[in-house]
Write an enzyme that holds these catalytic residues in place. Structure first.
Site, PDB file in Angstrom:
ATOM      1  N   THR A   1       7.887 -12.779   2.839  1.00 31.73           N
ATOM      2  CA  THR A   1       7.529 -12.721   1.619  1.00 31.73           C
ATOM      3  C   THR A   1       8.198 -12.660   0.592  1.00 31.73           C
ATOM      4  O   THR A   1       9.425 -12.195   0.592  1.00 31.73           O
ATOM      5  CB  THR A   1       6.209 -11.537   1.388  1.00 31.73           C
ATOM      6  OG1 THR A   1       5.963 -11.450   0.060  1.00 31.73           O
ATOM      7  CG2 THR A   1       7.088 -10.177   1.836  1.00 31.73           C
ATOM      8  N   ASP A   2       7.878 -13.353  -0.538  1.00 32.98           N
ATOM      9  CA  ASP A   2       8.832 -13.132  -1.675  1.00 32.98           C
ATOM     10  C   ASP A   2       9.270 -11.841  -2.502  1.00 32.98           C
ATOM     11  O   ASP A   2      10.015 -11.544  -3.120  1.00 32.98           O
ATOM     12  CB  ASP A   2       8.302 -14.090  -2.825  1.00 32.98           C
ATOM     13  CG  ASP A   2       7.024 -13.748  -3.475  1.00 32.98           C
ATOM     14  OD1 ASP A   2       6.194 -12.868  -2.826  1.00 32.98           O
ATOM     15  OD2 ASP A   2       6.637 -14.560  -4.318  1.00 32.98           O
ATOM     16  N   GLU A   3       8.212 -10.885  -1.978  1.00 30.14           N
ATOM     17  CA  GLU A   3       8.084  -9.439  -2.497  1.00 30.14           C
ATOM     18  C   GLU A   3       9.515  -8.662  -1.788  1.00 30.14           C
ATOM     19  O   GLU A   3       9.729  -7.262  -2.362  1.00 30.14           O
ATOM     20  CB  GLU A   3       7.053  -8.647  -1.983  1.00 30.14           C
ATOM     21  CG  GLU A   3       5.624  -9.498  -2.561  1.00 30.14           C
ATOM     22  CD  GLU A   3       4.423  -8.397  -2.370  1.00 30.14           C
ATOM     23  OE1 GLU A   3       4.782  -7.086  -1.902  1.00 30.14           O
ATOM     24  OE2 GLU A   3       3.371  -8.697  -2.538  1.00 30.14           O
TER      25      GLU A   3
ATOM     26  N   TYR B   1       4.698  -1.865   1.825  1.00 33.33           N
ATOM     27  CA  TYR B   1       4.638  -3.199   2.607  1.00 33.33           C
ATOM     28  C   TYR B   1       5.844  -3.873   2.494  1.00 33.33           C
ATOM     29  O   TYR B   1       6.465  -4.488   3.391  1.00 33.33           O
ATOM     30  CB  TYR B   1       3.333  -3.808   1.833  1.00 33.33           C
ATOM     31  CG  TYR B   1       3.559  -5.361   2.144  1.00 33.33           C
ATOM     32  CD1 TYR B   1       3.112  -5.840   3.435  1.00 33.33           C
ATOM     33  CD2 TYR B   1       3.962  -6.228   1.209  1.00 33.33           C
ATOM     34  CE1 TYR B   1       3.127  -7.248   3.705  1.00 33.33           C
ATOM     35  CE2 TYR B   1       3.608  -7.538   1.383  1.00 33.33           C
ATOM     36  CZ  TYR B   1       3.541  -8.001   2.587  1.00 33.33           C
ATOM     37  OH  TYR B   1       3.554  -9.463   3.016  1.00 33.33           O
TER      38      TYR B   1
ATOM     39  N   LYS C   1       8.589  -5.497   5.341  1.00 32.97           N
ATOM     40  CA  LYS C   1       8.932  -6.884   5.672  1.00 32.97           C
ATOM     41  C   LYS C   1      10.321  -7.022   5.330  1.00 32.97           C
ATOM     42  O   LYS C   1      11.016  -7.715   5.941  1.00 32.97           O
ATOM     43  CB  LYS C   1       8.099  -7.558   4.660  1.00 32.97           C
ATOM     44  CG  LYS C   1       6.465  -7.863   4.777  1.00 32.97           C
ATOM     45  CD  LYS C   1       6.086  -8.229   6.142  1.00 32.97           C
ATOM     46  CE  LYS C   1       6.467  -9.806   5.955  1.00 32.97           C
ATOM     47  NZ  LYS C   1       5.822 -10.310   7.252  1.00 32.97           N
TER      48      LYS C   1
HETATM   49  P1  NAD Z   1      -3.714 -10.876   7.273  1.00 37.92           P
HETATM   50  O1  NAD Z   1      -3.934  -9.318   6.910  1.00 37.92           O
HETATM   51  O2  NAD Z   1      -4.726 -11.574   6.582  1.00 37.92           O
HETATM   52  O3  NAD Z   1      -3.617 -11.351   8.599  1.00 37.92           O
HETATM   53  C1  NAD Z   1      -2.640 -10.522   9.444  1.00 37.92           C
HETATM   54  C2  NAD Z   1      -3.140 -10.701  11.067  1.00 37.92           C
HETATM   55  O4  NAD Z   1      -2.168 -10.137  12.004  1.00 37.92           O
HETATM   56  C3  NAD Z   1      -4.523 -10.287  11.381  1.00 37.92           C
HETATM   57  O5  NAD Z   1      -5.228 -11.304  12.010  1.00 37.92           O
HETATM   58  C4  NAD Z   1      -4.020  -9.011  12.249  1.00 37.92           C
HETATM   59  O6  NAD Z   1      -5.169  -8.986  13.106  1.00 37.92           O
HETATM   60  C5  NAD Z   1      -3.156  -9.333  12.977  1.00 37.92           C
HETATM   61  N1  NAD Z   1      -2.299  -8.186  13.201  1.00 37.92           N
HETATM   62  C6  NAD Z   1      -2.004  -7.113  12.587  1.00 37.92           C
HETATM   63  N2  NAD Z   1      -1.456  -6.301  13.041  1.00 37.92           N
HETATM   64  C7  NAD Z   1      -0.986  -6.600  14.346  1.00 37.92           C
HETATM   65  C8  NAD Z   1      -0.437  -6.098  15.727  1.00 37.92           C
HETATM   66  N3  NAD Z   1       0.110  -4.994  15.598  1.00 37.92           N
HETATM   67  N4  NAD Z   1      -0.281  -7.075  16.723  1.00 37.92           N
HETATM   68  C9  NAD Z   1      -1.041  -8.255  16.574  1.00 37.92           C
HETATM   69  N5  NAD Z   1      -1.592  -8.724  15.421  1.00 37.92           N
HETATM   70  C10 NAD Z   1      -1.724  -7.861  14.408  1.00 37.92           C
HETATM   71  O7  NAD Z   1      -2.249 -11.410   6.403  1.00 37.92           O
HETATM   72  P2  NAD Z   1      -2.009 -12.791   5.869  1.00 37.92           P
HETATM   73  O8  NAD Z   1      -2.159 -12.469   4.437  1.00 37.92           O
HETATM   74  O9  NAD Z   1      -2.410 -13.829   6.747  1.00 37.92           O
HETATM   75  O10 NAD Z   1      -0.308 -12.764   5.943  1.00 37.92           O
HETATM   76  C11 NAD Z   1       0.185 -13.169   7.184  1.00 37.92           C
HETATM   77  C12 NAD Z   1       1.689 -13.251   7.100  1.00 37.92           C
HETATM   78  O11 NAD Z   1       2.095 -13.871   6.072  1.00 37.92           O
HETATM   79  C13 NAD Z   1       2.312 -11.935   6.798  1.00 37.92           C
HETATM   80  O12 NAD Z   1       3.388 -11.551   7.631  1.00 37.92           O
HETATM   81  C14 NAD Z   1       2.442 -11.683   5.508  1.00 37.92           C
HETATM   82  O13 NAD Z   1       3.542 -10.771   5.125  1.00 37.92           O
HETATM   83  C15 NAD Z   1       3.169 -13.051   5.082  1.00 37.92           C
HETATM   84  N6  NAD Z   1       2.945 -13.446   3.833  1.00 37.92           N
HETATM   85  C16 NAD Z   1       1.691 -13.422   3.252  1.00 37.92           C
HETATM   86  C17 NAD Z   1       1.511 -14.034   1.983  1.00 37.92           C
HETATM   87  C18 NAD Z   1       0.060 -13.901   0.926  1.00 37.92           C
HETATM   88  O14 NAD Z   1       0.129 -14.228   0.020  1.00 37.92           O
HETATM   89  N7  NAD Z   1      -0.990 -13.501   1.810  1.00 37.92           N
HETATM   90  C19 NAD Z   1       2.466 -14.638   1.256  1.00 37.92           C
HETATM   91  C20 NAD Z   1       3.712 -14.565   1.783  1.00 37.92           C
HETATM   92  C21 NAD Z   1       4.012 -14.203   2.907  1.00 37.92           C
HETATM   93  O1  DAU Z   2       3.917 -12.651  -2.928  1.00 37.14           O
HETATM   94  C1  DAU Z   2       3.419 -12.741  -1.505  1.00 37.14           C
HETATM   95  C2  DAU Z   2       2.500 -11.289  -1.402  1.00 37.14           C
HETATM   96  O2  DAU Z   2       1.300 -11.897  -1.971  1.00 37.14           O
HETATM   97  C3  DAU Z   2       2.212 -11.197   0.108  1.00 37.14           C
HETATM   98  O3  DAU Z   2       3.538 -10.681   0.860  1.00 37.14           O
HETATM   99  C4  DAU Z   2       1.051 -10.097   0.426  1.00 37.14           C
HETATM  100  O4  DAU Z   2       0.954 -10.243   1.859  1.00 37.14           O
HETATM  101  C5  DAU Z   2      -0.078 -10.747  -0.539  1.00 37.14           C
HETATM  102  O5  DAU Z   2      -0.965  -9.630  -0.152  1.00 37.14           O
HETATM  103  C6  DAU Z   2       0.064 -10.901  -1.702  1.00 37.14           C
HETATM  104  O6  DAU Z   2       0.638  -9.593  -2.556  1.00 37.14           O
HETATM  105  P1  DAU Z   2      -0.127  -9.116  -3.792  1.00 37.14           P
HETATM  106  O7  DAU Z   2       0.025  -7.663  -4.216  1.00 37.14           O
HETATM  107  O8  DAU Z   2       0.544  -9.938  -4.813  1.00 37.14           O
HETATM  108  O9  DAU Z   2      -1.630  -9.674  -3.665  1.00 37.14           O
HETATM  109  P2  DAU Z   2      -2.951  -9.232  -4.248  1.00 37.14           P
HETATM  110  O10 DAU Z   2      -3.999 -10.211  -3.843  1.00 37.14           O
HETATM  111  O11 DAU Z   2      -3.275  -7.597  -3.657  1.00 37.14           O
HETATM  112  O12 DAU Z   2      -2.972  -8.761  -5.900  1.00 37.14           O
HETATM  113  C7  DAU Z   2      -2.502 -10.154  -6.595  1.00 37.14           C
HETATM  114  C8  DAU Z   2      -2.366  -9.595  -7.932  1.00 37.14           C
HETATM  115  O13 DAU Z   2      -3.569  -9.198  -8.435  1.00 37.14           O
HETATM  116  C9  DAU Z   2      -1.495  -8.210  -8.138  1.00 37.14           C
HETATM  117  O14 DAU Z   2      -0.711  -8.286  -9.411  1.00 37.14           O
HETATM  118  C10 DAU Z   2      -2.652  -7.055  -7.948  1.00 37.14           C
HETATM  119  C11 DAU Z   2      -3.521  -7.496  -8.623  1.00 37.14           C
HETATM  120  N1  DAU Z   2      -4.926  -7.117  -8.416  1.00 37.14           N
HETATM  121  C12 DAU Z   2      -5.427  -7.215  -7.087  1.00 37.14           C
HETATM  122  C13 DAU Z   2      -6.665  -6.606  -6.576  1.00 37.14           C
HETATM  123  C14 DAU Z   2      -6.915  -6.704  -5.250  1.00 37.14           C
HETATM  124  C15 DAU Z   2      -5.945  -6.849  -9.489  1.00 37.14           C
HETATM  125  O15 DAU Z   2      -5.759  -7.104 -10.723  1.00 37.14           O
HETATM  126  N2  DAU Z   2      -7.247  -6.327  -9.128  1.00 37.14           N
HETATM  127  C16 DAU Z   2      -7.678  -6.489  -7.791  1.00 37.14           C
HETATM  128  O16 DAU Z   2      -8.600  -5.933  -7.532  1.00 37.14           O
END
Ligand code: NAD
Ligand code: DAU
Length: 339
Positions: A128-130, A155, A159
């Site tokens: 992630t970019d975080e 989190y 990562k």
């Molecule tokens: P998600 O929470 O939707 O899905 C996570 C999946 O991993 C689920 O299916 C869960 O059952 C599985 N899982 C969790 N713990 C496990 C374990 N111990 N063993 C096997 N499976 C397990 O997550 P997402 O939003 O799809 O993110 C996927 C990946 O992408 C993560 O590594 C996250 O850090 C990365 N990422 C997410 C975002 C975003 O915007 N959501 C952006 C950049 C990177």
């Molecule tokens: O940047 C990549 C990341 O993006 C991933 O690594 C994470 O897995 C993914 O969850 C996401 O993280 P964020 O914390 O940015 O996403 P989230 O959807 O939780 O929140 C997006 C923005 O919205 C953040 O600034 C918090 C805000 N927010 C979130 C929720 C749930 C609100 O204002 N209200 C809300 O109810």
């Protein structure tokens, strides 16, 4: 550019989650000669429904934990690559209870790296970019592959730790690895705890959306389909040991995104509640993805945010049976946190 790597059998960890399942759909659609084994623990965030209907001769689901070394010994030998998506992924949950993040994100990555080392398997790490922390709103800079690590939340620090393990396993053991750090994804199959699906499903339920802090935090949105094509490009064409940032120039503040969602529902632009801010809330993320574009020729295709958002809203309207079971418990958890 390196030679093209052509994997035939891959393991996708977390393939029943949001981004992992979209990647599995992408591979099945775009790469017909590839077999996918999904390894997923099916936590609250994973559902087999996300990959239901895909051909059983192309996709196999193994329900299990990435921390389970014995299980990895059974499924890793013979595969060409592991694409590692599985994680505890939600910042707010990591603040409430960091422990599962340490276990899955750090120990889980370690176990996968060790399995790859034992069996000489190519490894791609989805991050992630975080890990780079945040930028000020008025900073002209964007994150690059050279930006120092500065994670803010439990989190993002887990990562960051996992990225460091991957780099060490490459340098010390010569493991064939790549890392990608992507910005905020949106699209189908995203859990209702996340910002965009939470607000869409609140509005479907006639509940006012909830905005943290002052709403000016900026996220750099990318459609999950573009994330999938980028990961495939890095898996097959990336240089070993390299990191690639993935982004689609989608910077928007949360208030702007929320107003676009409200507009799509025909609701007034101030028809939402301000709620308690997230502790340590990162201000702004912004990705410079020029290395990926220049070296691997990748371009995002789904850059019209209004269309992507309209499609996503339509998906949640049409798939209420998918998200409904998680909605009440998710909102109860937020209510208890004042969010
Ligand atoms: P998600 O929470 O939707 O899905 C996570 C999946 O991993 C689920 O299916 C869960 O059952 C599985 N899982 C969790 N713990 C496990 C374990 N111990 N063993 C096997 N499976 C397990 O997550 P997402 O939003 O799809 O993110 C996927 C990946 O992408 C993560 O590594 C996250 O850090 C990365 N990422 C997410 C975002 C975003 O915007 N959501 C952006 C950049 C990177
Ligand atoms: O940047 C990549 C990341 O993006 C991933 O690594 C994470 O897995 C993914 O969850 C996401 O993280 P964020 O914390 O940015 O996403 P989230 O959807 O939780 O929140 C997006 C923005 O919205 C953040 O600034 C918090 C805000 N927010 C979130 C929720 C749930 C609100 O204002 N209200 C809300 O109810």
């Amino acid at each position: 550019m390196s030679d093209i790597f052509e994997p035939k059998r891959i393991i996708v960890t977390g393939g029943c989650g949001f981004i992992g399942s979209n990647f599995v759909h992408h591979v099945v659609r775009e790469h017909p000669d590839v077999h996918v084994t999904v390894l997923d623990k099916l936590t609250y965030a994973g559902s087999p429904e996300n990959i239901a209907g895909l051909p059983s001769d192309r996709v196999e689901l193994v329900v299990g934990d990435i921390c389970d070394a014995e299980l990895l010994e059974k499924i890793v030998p013979g595969v060409d690559a592991i694409v590692h998506y599985a994680a505890e992924s939600h910042n707010d949950n990591s603040i409430a209870d960091p422990e599962p993040f340490l276990r899955t994100n750090v120990e889980g990555t370690y176990q996968l790296l060790e399995a790859c080392r034992r069996h000489d398997v190519r490894y791609h790490h989805v991050s992630t970019d975080e890990v780079y922390g945040d930028l000020a709103l008025d900073d002209p800079a964007r994150f690059t592959e050279d930006t120092p690590y500065h994670p803010s939340s439990p989190y993002s620090s887990t990562k960051a730790a996992s990225d460091m393990l991957v780099r060490a396993w490459h340098r010390t053991y010569g493991l064939r690895v790549t890392i990608s750090n992507c910005s905020n994804n949106y699209g189908p199959y995203q859990h209702v705890e996340k910002f965009i699906p939470r607000q869409i499903t609140n509005l479907i339920d006639g509940v006012r959306p909830k905005l943290y802090g002052d709403g000016r935090n900026v996220r750099d949105w990318i459609h999950t389909e573009d994330h999938s094509s980028a990961v495939w490009a890095i898996l097959t064409k990336g240089r070993m040991g390299e990191t690639y940032l993935i982004g689609a120039d989608g910077e928007r503040d949360n208030l702007t995104v929320l107003r676009e969602i409200l507009k799509a529902f025909g609701r007034p632009e101030d028809d939402f509640d301000w709620v308690r801010d997230r502790p340590g809330h990162d201000r702004r993320y912004a990705i410079d993805s020029s290395k990926l574009r220049r070296e691997l020729g990748w371009e995002p295709k789904h850059t019209d945010f209004a269309t992507g958002l309209a499609d996503t809203i339509a998906w949640y309207r049409e798939n209420e049976a998918w998200w409904r079971p998680a909605k009440a418990a998710t909102e109860a958890r937020y209510r208890a946190q004042g969010q």
